[in-house]
Design a protein around this motif. Sequence first.
Motif: not given
Length: 367
Positions: A296-305, A317-328
């Motif tokens: 979640s942190a890597l997907a931008g929860m704490m800081a969108v940057q 990391l974006t290809y193995i992070n399920p939270v980022n897949m949903i967020t993106d």
Amino acid sequence: MLHLLKYRFRLMIRNRVLLFWTLIFPMLLTTFFGMVLKDAYTVDTFQTVPIAVVEQKDLSQLKAVLKDVRQGDTALFKVSYVGEEQAKQLLKEDKVSAVVKLQDPIAITVNQNGLDQTITKTFFDEYSQKIHLVEEAMQQYPDGSAVSALFTQTASHVKEANTDHTDLSSVFFYTVLAMNAMFGGYWAINSMYELQANQSERAARLAVSPLHKGKALLADFIIDIAIQIVFLLIQFAYMYFILDVSFGSQLGYVFLMMVLGAFAGNAFGILIGSITSKIPPDGKTGIMTSITLICSALAGMMAVQLKYYVQEYAPFLTYINPVNMITDGLYSLYYYGVGERYFFNLALLAGFTMVCYLISFRALSRK
């Protein structure tokens, strides 16, 4: 089967710890985000760009142009005509976005990159081109007949977005929704604990009962998925109708992403719950929580940057992070509509889900 579903549901819904983490906690986090972040990043109207122009001779033409150029009813630039040293001081103190010095070519000094600086450079690039064209036209046609044709159209330096407004705070809400989708894995971990005879006494009693193990597993799978989808819909309704979070107009595709997110969380929970019996349920829950929060942190929860830093410097990391897949996926749906980027994230999430289910199936079939 219906009898089994009924009693397994009644048993699961009494688990107050899981109810807190999959419903109450995400709703509280959503509320806090709504109190602090809602509309904090909203960009609804164009703001005049402050610039400094170095005072020198022959600025009458430029002054007339800068006075008249507008974006709708708003002046494009707020101009300060000052000396060169004072202009640099204004730039250093961030009182202006750029310093312009009229020469050939026009010199533009900035101390950072941004929308204001881009608008300034684009405008003065066009201004410089038009001035050269005017000079050439006057040489060929001294009566000025060709000059008017050069200014029949004026470029717009600010393009209006297709959406009603651009609210960057929406990314934070998307990550909370994605995080909660992955928290659905808690129900799966609990099911694995209660269905595997080497992990709990209740599962051991179930193992010697005449109930088919596949039917018990299917019942828990259905209930786990259904509970999490309902909780996600509750959270989505709260965001959409109460907090007025923007999801775009394609709500059907938002629902599709949430459903697949619930399956991804379930698959990951089954994977963690089935790979070993040496780690107690609390330990597996801790693993699930830690991994989900890091994702979640890597997907931008704490800081969108941080989301953009990951995309730039560690894109794998974006290809193995399920939270980022949903967020993106939700992000691309809101900003760009249904398109390649949305379906790419949907495909990645489906692939992640299938891999987790296949590994879990092999682990469970051996037992």
